[in-house]
Motif scaffolding. Sequence first.
Motif, PDB file in Angstrom:
ATOM      1  N   HIS A  53       6.812   1.284  13.310  1.00 37.39           N
ATOM      2  CA  HIS A  53       5.599   2.084  13.193  1.00 37.39           C
ATOM      3  C   HIS A  53       5.068   2.165  11.759  1.00 37.39           C
ATOM      4  O   HIS A  53       3.936   1.786  11.496  1.00 37.39           O
ATOM      5  N   LEU A  54       5.860   2.660  10.838  1.00 35.31           N
ATOM      6  CA  LEU A  54       5.335   2.887   9.493  1.00 35.31           C
ATOM      7  C   LEU A  54       4.927   1.584   8.812  1.00 35.31           C
ATOM      8  O   LEU A  54       3.789   1.439   8.358  1.00 35.31           O
ATOM      9  N   PHE A  55       5.839   0.627   8.715  1.00 41.71           N
ATOM     10  CA  PHE A  55       5.522  -0.623   8.036  1.00 41.71           C
ATOM     11  C   PHE A  55       4.462  -1.449   8.764  1.00 41.71           C
ATOM     12  O   PHE A  55       3.512  -1.936   8.127  1.00 41.71           O
ATOM     13  N   PRO A  56       4.540  -1.626  10.103  1.00 37.93           N
ATOM     14  CA  PRO A  56       3.486  -2.378  10.787  1.00 37.93           C
ATOM     15  C   PRO A  56       2.102  -1.746  10.645  1.00 37.93           C
ATOM     16  O   PRO A  56       1.111  -2.446  10.415  1.00 37.93           O
ATOM     17  N   GLU A  57       2.030  -0.403  10.760  1.00 33.41           N
ATOM     18  CA  GLU A  57       0.735   0.270  10.639  1.00 33.41           C
ATOM     19  C   GLU A  57       0.186   0.149   9.228  1.00 33.41           C
ATOM     20  O   GLU A  57      -1.011  -0.092   9.028  1.00 33.41           O
ATOM     21  N   ALA A  58       1.053   0.312   8.226  1.00 34.01           N
ATOM     22  CA  ALA A  58       0.625   0.181   6.828  1.00 34.01           C
ATOM     23  C   ALA A  58       0.132  -1.233   6.551  1.00 34.01           C
ATOM     24  O   ALA A  58      -0.874  -1.441   5.848  1.00 34.01           O
ATOM     25  N   PHE A  59       0.820  -2.229   7.102  1.00 34.17           N
ATOM     26  CA  PHE A  59       0.413  -3.627   6.921  1.00 34.17           C
ATOM     27  C   PHE A  59      -0.934  -3.894   7.588  1.00 34.17           C
ATOM     28  O   PHE A  59      -1.806  -4.559   7.018  1.00 34.17           O
ATOM     29  N   TYR A  60      -1.115  -3.352   8.791  1.00 33.40           N
ATOM     30  CA  TYR A  60      -2.358  -3.570   9.529  1.00 33.40           C
ATOM     31  C   TYR A  60      -3.551  -2.950   8.796  1.00 33.40           C
ATOM     32  O   TYR A  60      -4.638  -3.535   8.749  1.00 33.40           O
ATOM     33  N   ILE A  61      -3.353  -1.768   8.216  1.00 38.15           N
ATOM     34  CA  ILE A  61      -4.458  -1.071   7.554  1.00 38.15           C
ATOM     35  C   ILE A  61      -4.747  -1.643   6.165  1.00 38.15           C
ATOM     36  O   ILE A  61      -5.900  -1.841   5.792  1.00 38.15           O
ATOM     37  N   GLY A  62      -3.684  -1.901   5.374  1.00 38.53           N
ATOM     38  CA  GLY A  62      -3.899  -2.227   3.964  1.00 38.53           C
ATOM     39  C   GLY A  62      -3.397  -3.575   3.484  1.00 38.53           C
ATOM     40  O   GLY A  62      -3.667  -3.955   2.343  1.00 38.53           O
ATOM     41  N   GLY A  63      -2.632  -4.308   4.297  1.00 36.93           N
ATOM     42  CA  GLY A  63      -2.149  -5.615   3.875  1.00 36.93           C
ATOM     43  C   GLY A  63      -0.777  -5.561   3.221  1.00 36.93           C
ATOM     44  O   GLY A  63      -0.244  -4.491   2.912  1.00 36.93           O
TER      45      GLY A  63
END
Length: 236
Positions: A53-63
Amino acid sequence: MSEWIIGIIGLLVGVIGISLGSIIGIYIKKTDKVLSFLLGLTGGFMMFIVSFHLFPEAFYIGGVLNVILGVTIGILVIIILETLLDKLSCFVSIKTGAILGLSVAIHSIPEGMALGSTLVGISDFGLVLTMAMLLHNIPEGMSISLPLSMNKIKTWKIMLFSVLVGMTTGIGAYIGAYLGNISNTVISLCLASAGGIMLYIVCDELIPTGKTLHRGRFSSIGTVVGFILGIVLYFK
């Protein structure tokens, strides 16, 4: 969800989790196997949150660069706090429970920020993360109450101290929610920092401490159960 509501959620998570841990530390007969399993359970639950959740969502939003920067910031924050607390414990002569309480209180601010920023960035993930934070706070509450109860401190004083320590999570949650509402870039950084903080706590505190308490399989089994519990709660 407003910053104030998220702050109240963080307050309840901190106070309830730390207080439950304190009650266990005061009244329940403790064994190394039980504590080892509980620490592993918490670690597995938090690993699920970080990984899915945390890392995938952060990657999706900001790269990817935002994720790397956020993780670095989160880990540096924890390391700096630990360094300051180590120095404080060398110069301040107070009971072990009190210094542990101060340590937990300071740690709870960035942990609360992790909760607040995540509730802003991943609105459908509140139950799982709230459960994880509650589980994480239980052994911390135990670490506070154990030495205090051994020193014959009155129960109501231990519980009052635990409540005060837990309240700092609410402060952190409000700050995290406020920062997370600024922009997607800030949300991404906050989520990645939250992941970095949780990952460091799991690797540096929960799993090593669980293995130190009991060298058998209880900690490892708890870690697997915690990971599966995260899957069940989220995908039910």
